[in-house]
Write a protein that holds these residues in place. Structure first.
Motif, short mmCIF file in Angstrom:
data_model
loop_
_atom_site.label_atom_id
_atom_site.label_comp_id
_atom_site.label_asym_id
_atom_site.label_seq_id
_atom_site.Cartn_x
_atom_site.Cartn_y
_atom_site.Cartn_z
N GLN A 222 0.85 -1.19 0.00
CA GLN A 222 0.00 0.00 0.00
C GLN A 222 0.89 1.24 0.00
OE1 GLN A 222 -3.41 -0.15 -0.13
NE2 GLN A 222 -3.13 -2.34 -0.36
N GLU B 73 -0.80 8.45 -1.24
CA GLU B 73 -0.93 9.37 -2.39
C GLU B 73 0.33 10.21 -2.52
OE1 GLU B 73 -2.98 11.73 -5.40
OE2 GLU B 73 -3.52 9.84 -4.52
N ARG C 84 3.19 8.22 -4.07
CA ARG C 84 2.96 8.00 -5.50
C ARG C 84 3.29 9.26 -6.31
NH1 ARG C 84 -2.59 4.41 -5.60
NH2 ARG C 84 -1.95 3.00 -3.95
N THR D 31 3.51 -0.52 -12.17
CA THR D 31 2.89 0.34 -11.17
C THR D 31 3.34 1.78 -11.35
OG1 THR D 31 2.75 -1.49 -9.61
CG2 THR D 31 2.60 0.72 -8.69
N TRP E 160 1.14 5.19 -12.41
CA TRP E 160 1.12 6.44 -11.63
C TRP E 160 1.47 7.63 -12.53
CZ3 TRP E 160 4.54 4.47 -7.02
CH2 TRP E 160 3.81 3.55 -6.26
N LYS F 45 -1.50 8.36 -14.91
CA LYS F 45 -2.62 8.97 -14.18
C LYS F 45 -2.31 10.41 -13.81
CE LYS F 45 -4.52 4.75 -12.24
NZ LYS F 45 -4.66 3.93 -11.04
N ARG G 268 -3.46 13.73 -10.52
CA ARG G 268 -3.48 12.87 -9.33
C ARG G 268 -3.00 11.48 -9.73
NH1 ARG G 268 -8.63 13.35 -5.72
NH2 ARG G 268 -7.34 11.73 -4.82
N THR H 113 -4.18 8.66 -7.82
CA THR H 113 -5.21 7.72 -7.38
C THR H 113 -6.55 8.25 -7.83
OG1 THR H 113 -5.39 8.82 -5.25
CG2 THR H 113 -3.96 6.91 -5.35
N GLN H 114 -7.48 7.35 -7.95
CA GLN H 114 -8.82 7.75 -8.37
C GLN H 114 -9.71 7.89 -7.14
OE1 GLN H 114 -10.06 4.63 -10.95
NE2 GLN H 114 -8.85 5.35 -12.68
N ARG I 110 -12.88 7.25 -5.11
CA ARG I 110 -13.83 6.13 -5.10
C ARG I 110 -15.25 6.67 -5.21
NH1 ARG I 110 -11.78 1.44 -5.87
NH2 ARG I 110 -13.16 0.36 -4.47
#
Length: 113
Positions: A22, A25, A28, A60, A64, A67, A73, A75-76, A78
């Motif tokens: 994990q 943000e 990343r 991975t 990143w 994106k 960003r 991460t998306q 949710r």
């Protein structure tokens, strides 16, 4: 059937190795920025090289970077539906979530004997 301590350790280490890591943000974003800067300084540097420096997989890191380029960003956010699915999956994984049903079924079949 007896299981040795060595077999248990091997199984535990395999389970740990397969668990996804994990990343925050912030990490990343920093990783994507690091790779972008490294590639600006040396255009021949590959994403795979950057990923090995950071300890992530090249796929991975590439995700990143893509994106970040599209949305700014990595991460998306949710959606409500995705959050509900996450909660449902969490309840399913919790130990004892189905024990009430199992107890009722056992009592039903015990009465019929």
């Amino acid at each position: 059937m007896s299981v040795s301590a060595g077999e248990i350790e091997k199984a535990e280490s395999r389970a740990k190795a397969k668990a996804p890591r994990q990343y925050t943000e912030e990490y990343r974003l920093e990783a994507a920025g690091h790779c972008r800067k490294a590639r600006e300084a040396d255009p021949k540097k590959s994403i795979r090289e950057c990923a090995s420096e950071l300890g992530t997989s090249d796929k991975t890191l590439n995700d990143w970077i893509l994106k970040q380029a599209k949305t700014g960003r990595v991460t998306q956010e949710r959606t409500g539906e995705q959050k509900e699915l996450d909660e449902a999956r969490k309840r399913i994984r919790e130990p004892g979530s189905g024990s009430g049903f199992l107890k009722e079924a056992a009592a039903f079949f015990a009465r019929s004997l």
